[in-house]
Design an enzyme around this catalytic site. Structure first.
Site, mmCIF file in Angstrom:
data_model
loop_
_atom_site.group_PDB
_atom_site.id
_atom_site.type_symbol
_atom_site.label_atom_id
_atom_site.label_comp_id
_atom_site.label_asym_id
_atom_site.label_seq_id
_atom_site.Cartn_x
_atom_site.Cartn_y
_atom_site.Cartn_z
ATOM 1 N N LYS A 1 -12.579 -9.728 9.885
ATOM 2 C CA LYS A 1 -11.367 -9.329 10.604
ATOM 3 C C LYS A 1 -11.719 -8.548 11.857
ATOM 4 C CE LYS A 1 -8.538 -9.010 6.397
ATOM 5 N NZ LYS A 1 -7.947 -8.091 5.418
ATOM 6 N N ALA B 1 -10.584 -3.979 -0.810
ATOM 7 C CA ALA B 1 -11.610 -4.441 -1.749
ATOM 8 C C ALA B 1 -11.599 -3.667 -3.064
ATOM 9 C CB ALA B 1 -12.984 -4.347 -1.085
ATOM 10 N N LYS C 1 -4.464 -5.715 13.531
ATOM 11 C CA LYS C 1 -3.820 -4.692 12.709
ATOM 12 C C LYS C 1 -4.688 -3.432 12.577
ATOM 13 C CE LYS C 1 -6.061 -4.866 8.507
ATOM 14 N NZ LYS C 1 -7.338 -5.378 9.013
ATOM 15 N N SER D 1 -8.508 3.274 3.977
ATOM 16 C CA SER D 1 -8.806 2.417 5.132
ATOM 17 C C SER D 1 -9.668 3.163 6.138
ATOM 18 C CB SER D 1 -7.494 1.980 5.796
ATOM 19 O OG SER D 1 -7.683 1.755 7.174
ATOM 20 N N ARG D 2 -10.739 2.504 6.580
ATOM 21 C CA ARG D 2 -11.651 3.159 7.536
ATOM 22 C C ARG D 2 -10.938 3.484 8.842
ATOM 23 N NH1 ARG D 2 -16.857 -0.954 7.086
ATOM 24 N NH2 ARG D 2 -16.812 -1.086 4.820
ATOM 25 N N VAL E 1 -18.830 1.360 9.915
ATOM 26 C CA VAL E 1 -18.186 0.850 11.126
ATOM 27 C C VAL E 1 -16.713 0.558 10.849
ATOM 28 C CG1 VAL E 1 -18.137 -1.028 12.810
ATOM 29 C CG2 VAL E 1 -20.326 -0.156 11.967
ATOM 30 N N GLU F 1 -13.472 -1.380 12.362
ATOM 31 C CA GLU F 1 -13.313 -2.499 13.315
ATOM 32 C C GLU F 1 -12.269 -2.212 14.396
ATOM 33 O OE1 GLU F 1 -15.085 -5.252 13.526
ATOM 34 O OE2 GLU F 1 -15.743 -5.948 11.558
#
Lengths: 330, 330
Positions: free
Chosen positions: A81, A116, A167, A230-231, A255, A257
């Site tokens: 993504k 995940a 997103k 969520s990162r 990382v 995104e």
């Protein structure tokens, strides 16, 4: 299921104890998951190949795997993504640019609200697979479906890929509004206007508006903006607390995104004359030193306007079905 | 701002201490808010009249106020989110059926992610006003806008009203998935498929698909499904814990709009041949004794399908703008 990884520790760990030693380390993998040290063997024996690498690594992995991938007729499923920063390309475009146009029929994009950690606990979820060949879409759908996972089919490759990538930018902003102490109204408005600008950019680059109302647009946006695991949300949250992007990234240790994707998205937006006010502010905070509070104030004080302006190809413009002569019908 | 209420305690309380003694009792009202014991006086002096009553009370209030409302040319703004159970009518249709077709030009529908508790604390939010007369829309937009509230304009009355009403059904289901211990993936998938069926019903009854991607559709859905202060979420949550609808309602002590709206929506859906699987399950749990767990299982085991089936007028079908000959464009 054969698994290959560039990091041999992952394969050795799975072989030794049916667990991935680096990610989701407490999840017991089923005995059907077999580590495979030879990428070429792994590819040669597969009917469906899932490419699950960070977006900026996709080109390199495809170059590495070019020969074996071109030696099979397997379906290639991208689950990444993001957009490639250097080119603004979607993942299927990156894959096709490395392997050649002849693989386009074999490509499938997978995306959706699929955190995940929850998937590994078999919590009910849904996802979408998009491609150009209906029989390959159906085969992927059948292979991945199970009681806890509903797999929907779509022909909208561009929209599914843009939805999953863009997103993440809005998720950074959602972490900021939560970090600033704003409420559910604020975040819901942000997500709505965020999806509007994602849709505008997508339409300008070949996507269908309706795809963004699906699992890879709306669905993934909602899950990522809601989840504190969520990162991208975590990066935004740290920025709202006055940290710099460098400090936020260091704390995260992984990382996210969203930040590189904001660069690629703004580049595409400028080239196509699309307005992306939220993405522009997120980019300004990440890379130009603007404060999150100033950005929020700037977004709230823009001139009043229509929900879907007449200049933009908003989905409201095209759907005339069901129009009736009734007084207050639309 | 003149305020009238059918309950004199509210007016007396505001006159005595600038606070509403029944709702949001800790919010200090500005001195510009004046209680008005005569409904006729209140209406006669207003340029804009906000009708903020429960959906099932709208017809009765309009009958009560019929003479003074017909004696002015004021703009009538409905802020109620529900369908009338007895008729399936939207609020603007109820108002027009009582006051006559001649008021249709004066009607404006207001809806959006506007949880009252947060609004009263001036947390940033956005909303949408929809109507048939652009000058009345603009006047309402100007009157309600302030630094903490961005007001968007729309021509989609039907969609704005359907969005505000139908999202409450999905919020009941969201309370159930949270109550069953499912995660963000599950709830995001539910909201996505919920908005899809809301959109289908709306299109079949004169709404534009794009309106549902806006603040009154997506935005309000996200806020209501995320907030644990939402009445509808709380009803669903109690049902997931094995309580009956009667027990859940008693605990709540207030009216949740989702349950009656599920009745009206299913009635409309049957009449127009629209499939609403989530609404049907919510109705079955509320009124037919089905368990939340059985309903979740039934929803997950439906046949695999396309995100937007070819039979339905999904928004993806109509948006062909930007279609390109590129390999994997949609």
């Amino acid at each position: 299921v054969d698994v290959w990884d560039g990091d041999a520790r992952v394969l050795d760990g799975i072989a030794a104890g049916a667990k991935n030693p680096l990610y989701l380390t407490d999840v017991e993998l089923p005995s059907s998951v077999a580590p495979c040290h030879s990428m070429a063997d792994c590819i040669a024996e597969a009917d469906i190949i899932l490419l699950t690498v960070p977006a900026q690594a996709m080109r390199g992995v495809c170059l590495l795997a070019k020969e074996p991938l071109l030696g099979t007729s397997a379906t290639l499923v991208s689950a990444s993504k993001g957009l490639e920063v250097a080119t603004g390309a979607r993942m299927s475009q990156v894959i096709a640019s490395v392997l050649g146009e002849e693989v386009i029929g074999r490509l499938v994009a997978l995306s959706g609200p699929n955190l995940a950690g929850e998937m590994s606990k078999l919590m009910p979820a849904a996802t979408v697979v998009a491609g150009n060949d209906p029989s390959r879409i159906a085969a992927t759908q059948a292979a991945l479906s199970m009681p806890a996972l509903r797999v929907y089919a779509s022909q909208g490759v561009a929209g599914v890929e843009f939805g999953g990538a863009l997103k993440n930018i809005i998720a950074v902003a959602a972490g900021m509004t939560d970090g600033l102490g704003y409420g559910d109204n604020t975040k819901a408005s942000l997500m709505t206007r965020g999806l509007a600008e994602i849709t505008r950019l997508g339409i300008a680059h070949g996507a269908q508006a309706g795809t963004f109302m699906g699992l890879s647009g709306l669905g993934d946006l909602v899950a990522t903006c809601s989840s504190r695991s969520s990162r991208n949300w975590r990066v935004g949250n740290a920025l709202a607390q006055g940290k710099t992007f460098e400090q936020a990234s260091e704390e995260l240790g992984m990382v996210a995104e969203g930040p590189p994707t904001s660069k690629a998205a703004l580049h595409l937006a400028k080239g196509s004359g699309v307005e992306m006010p939220i993405t522009a502010r997120v980019h300004a905070i990440l890379y130009e030193g603007e404060s999150a509070e100033d950005a929020a104030r700037a977004l709230m004080s823009r001139p009043l306007k229509n929900e879907w302006s007449s200049e933009e190809a908003g989905p409201g413009k095209q759907a005339q079905a069901g129009r009736t002569p009734e007084c207050n019908a639309e």
